[in-house]
Write a protein that holds these residues in place. Structure first.
Motif, short mmCIF file in Angstrom:
data_model
loop_
_atom_site.label_atom_id
_atom_site.label_comp_id
_atom_site.label_asym_id
_atom_site.label_seq_id
_atom_site.Cartn_x
_atom_site.Cartn_y
_atom_site.Cartn_z
N VAL A 285 0.85 -1.20 0.00
CA VAL A 285 0.00 0.00 0.00
C VAL A 285 0.88 1.24 0.00
O VAL A 285 2.06 1.19 0.40
CB VAL A 285 -0.95 0.01 1.22
CG1 VAL A 285 -1.80 -1.25 1.24
CG2 VAL A 285 -0.16 0.13 2.52
N PRO A 286 0.37 2.39 -0.43
CA PRO A 286 1.16 3.63 -0.44
C PRO A 286 1.70 3.99 0.94
O PRO A 286 1.10 3.66 1.97
CB PRO A 286 0.16 4.68 -0.94
CG PRO A 286 -0.82 3.90 -1.75
CD PRO A 286 -0.95 2.57 -1.07
N LEU A 287 2.83 4.67 0.95
CA LEU A 287 3.52 5.03 2.19
C LEU A 287 2.63 5.86 3.11
O LEU A 287 2.71 5.74 4.34
CB LEU A 287 4.79 5.81 1.85
CG LEU A 287 5.78 6.03 2.98
CD1 LEU A 287 6.30 4.71 3.52
CD2 LEU A 287 6.93 6.91 2.51
N PHE A 288 1.78 6.69 2.53
CA PHE A 288 0.88 7.53 3.31
C PHE A 288 -0.02 6.69 4.21
O PHE A 288 -0.17 6.97 5.41
CB PHE A 288 0.04 8.40 2.36
CG PHE A 288 -1.02 9.21 3.04
CD1 PHE A 288 -0.71 10.15 4.00
CD2 PHE A 288 -2.37 9.03 2.70
CE1 PHE A 288 -1.69 10.92 4.61
CE2 PHE A 288 -3.35 9.78 3.31
CZ PHE A 288 -3.01 10.72 4.27
N ALA A 334 -3.60 10.32 17.04
CA ALA A 334 -2.43 10.00 16.22
C ALA A 334 -2.83 9.80 14.77
O ALA A 334 -2.11 10.24 13.85
CB ALA A 334 -1.74 8.75 16.76
N GLY A 335 -3.96 9.12 14.53
CA GLY A 335 -4.44 8.93 13.17
C GLY A 335 -4.77 10.23 12.48
O GLY A 335 -4.48 10.41 11.28
N CYS A 336 -5.37 11.16 13.22
CA CYS A 336 -5.74 12.46 12.64
C CYS A 336 -4.50 13.33 12.39
O CYS A 336 -4.37 13.94 11.32
CB CYS A 336 -6.71 13.19 13.56
SG CYS A 336 -8.31 12.39 13.75
N PHE A 337 -3.58 13.38 13.37
CA PHE A 337 -2.41 14.25 13.26
C PHE A 337 -1.46 13.81 12.15
O PHE A 337 -0.87 14.64 11.47
CB PHE A 337 -1.67 14.33 14.59
CG PHE A 337 -2.35 15.19 15.61
CD1 PHE A 337 -3.05 16.32 15.24
CD2 PHE A 337 -2.29 14.88 16.97
CE1 PHE A 337 -3.68 17.12 16.18
CE2 PHE A 337 -2.92 15.67 17.92
CZ PHE A 337 -3.62 16.80 17.52
N ILE A 338 -1.30 12.49 11.98
CA ILE A 338 -0.37 12.02 10.95
C ILE A 338 -0.86 12.40 9.56
O ILE A 338 -0.06 12.69 8.67
CB ILE A 338 -0.14 10.50 11.06
CG1 ILE A 338 1.04 10.06 10.17
CG2 ILE A 338 -1.39 9.73 10.67
CD1 ILE A 338 2.34 10.65 10.52
N ILE A 339 -2.18 12.42 9.38
CA ILE A 339 -2.73 12.83 8.07
C ILE A 339 -2.38 14.29 7.79
O ILE A 339 -1.88 14.64 6.71
CB ILE A 339 -4.25 12.63 8.05
CG1 ILE A 339 -4.59 11.13 8.14
CG2 ILE A 339 -4.86 13.23 6.78
CD1 ILE A 339 -6.08 10.85 8.28
N VAL A 340 -2.61 15.14 8.78
CA VAL A 340 -2.36 16.58 8.61
C VAL A 340 -0.87 16.85 8.44
O VAL A 340 -0.45 17.56 7.51
CB VAL A 340 -2.93 17.37 9.80
CG1 VAL A 340 -2.57 18.84 9.68
CG2 VAL A 340 -4.43 17.18 9.91
#
Length: 402
Positions: A285-288, A334-340
């Motif tokens: 899957v993509p790194l993101f 953590a899930g929200c912050f890593i996206i931003v």
């Protein structure tokens, strides 16, 4: 006469233990390989990286440095997290040495009556974090082969944990907590340090010996949990139960529009985060999306780390449930912050000072992988020597006494 509801936990525990015993007998080769994998991680990385922090923390507590920090940090920790200033020591050591250090030092402060039960439950909720060496070195460089992303994951981990602490400050806010209040005062801080050292009333040799033995005993317990959950994960995968549970996770991943290929590695990471992070990094899957999944399991800690925390807290009156709730909250942040942060920073070059940190972390990680087991071996020899010395000394004392 006990009701069926009261007997149900006993039945569940007994059935689970019996199931695991049968699986170990049926799949000895898989269990052996999983045990070796867990032992290798513990002996080469976990033990040598945590032992210096554990011993130093024990010495800082024995010499009264924690009391000194408590006075200085009171004006900061109270308004932010609604815990005493000594929580600053736990917070710092928890970030530097990694889990389960935060739980260990929180339990220690509670046993010494320096914080109340509610304050301890608030404190442990945000001080039990992963250390930067593991996030940047093992995950970023070792698994993802991208040091910049390792730094970004570390930043996300600590930032989201900070907000967990802000949220948990309102936990049982109306209940009584310790009433100690200090203004910032170097003089008072040194006075507290002096009084704590005098109160200890132990010889330097005994303090050093206890610091070593207590630290190694904690690390032996951690090693047992790492091996146990490595075996559990392998057994669940061998009997295809992991794949069944992964289908449930895949459904939720589809709902939030994440790749379903992450379902099985995420399930693995829920149990043991090191193995899970490695499995996520090996997907296509993509790194993101890999970064999102790893950030979540780092925050959740995995049942392996949570079991370690539960065993430490069981020695006190600190309840485990607030800690578990904080882990769910941490995983969400953590899930929200890593996206931003990924979208904002990752396409740009990180600051140059981070490059020296990358080199240092990479060198340290490679050194631990090469010589870590040597440190572990000699530390265990010292531990056995201290135990034998204490045993013979006590035997001689008892013989002389009678």
């Amino acid at each position: 006469m006990t009701s069926l509801r009261e007997k149900l936990p006993s039945l569940l525990y007994a059935t689970s233990a019996l199931f695991m015993a049968v699986m170990i007998i049926i799949y000895p080769q898989a269990v052996l390989q999983a045990s070796q994998k867990g032992l290798e991680v513990w002996a080469s990385i976990v033990f040598p990286s945590l032992l210096p922090f554990f011993i130093m923390a024990e010495l800082l507590i024995a010499f009264g440095v924690v009391h000194f920090i408590g006075v200085l940090f009171e004006p900061i920790m109270r308004p932010l997290f609604n815990v005493p200033g000594v929580g600053g020591f736990v917070w710092t050591m928890g970030m530097a040495s990694g889990y389960p250090s935060g739980a260990k030092y929180t339990a220690r402060l509670r046993q010494e009556k320096q914080i109340s039960q509610i304050e301890a439950e608030r404190l442990v909720s945000f001080t039990n974090a992963s250390n930067p060496l593991f996030i940047i070195g093992a995950v970023g460089i070792g698994f993802l082969h991208d040091a910049k992303l390792g730094i970004l994951l570390a930043l996300t981990h600590y930032l989201s944990n900070f907000f967990v602490g802000i949220c948990m400050r309102f936990f049982k806010r109306g209940q009584a907590t310790s009433k100690a209040r200090y203004n910032f005062s170097i003089t008072k801080a040194f006075e507290q340090l002096h009084q704590a050292r005098i109160h200890k009333q132990q010889a330097l040799g005994k303090i050093l010996g206890e610091a070593v033995t207590q630290s190694i005993e904690t690390l032996l317990k951690i090693g047992g949990f790492i091996i146990l959950f490595s075996v559990i994960t392998e057994i669940l995968s061998t009997i295809q139960l992991a794949e069944i549970c992964a289908q449930v996770i895949a459904f939720f991943l589809q709902v939030i529009q994440l790749p379903v290929d992450l379902s099985l590695p995420l399930f693995t990471g829920i149990f043991e985060l090191t193995i899970g992070a490695s499995a996520i990094a090996q997907t296509e899957v993509p790194l993101f999306f890999q970064a999102i999944a790893i950030s979540i399991i780092l925050a959740f800690n995995g049942f392996s780390v949570q079991a370690q925390v539960a065993s430490i807290l069981a020695e006190t009156d600190i309840r485990f449930l607030p800690y578990f709730f904080a882990r769910l909250l941490h995983a969400f942040f953590a899930g929200c912050f890593i996206i931003v942060l990924y979208l904002f920073f990752y396409s740009k070059e990180l600051a140059k000072p981070a490059l020296s940190l990358i080199d240092l972390t990479q060198t340290t990680t490679l050194s631990l992988e090469t010589f870590g087991w040597v440190i572990t071996f000699f530390a265990l020899l010292i531990y056995l020597y201290i135990l034998l010395f204490k045993f013979f000394h006590q035997s001689r004392f008892n013989h002389t006494r009678y």
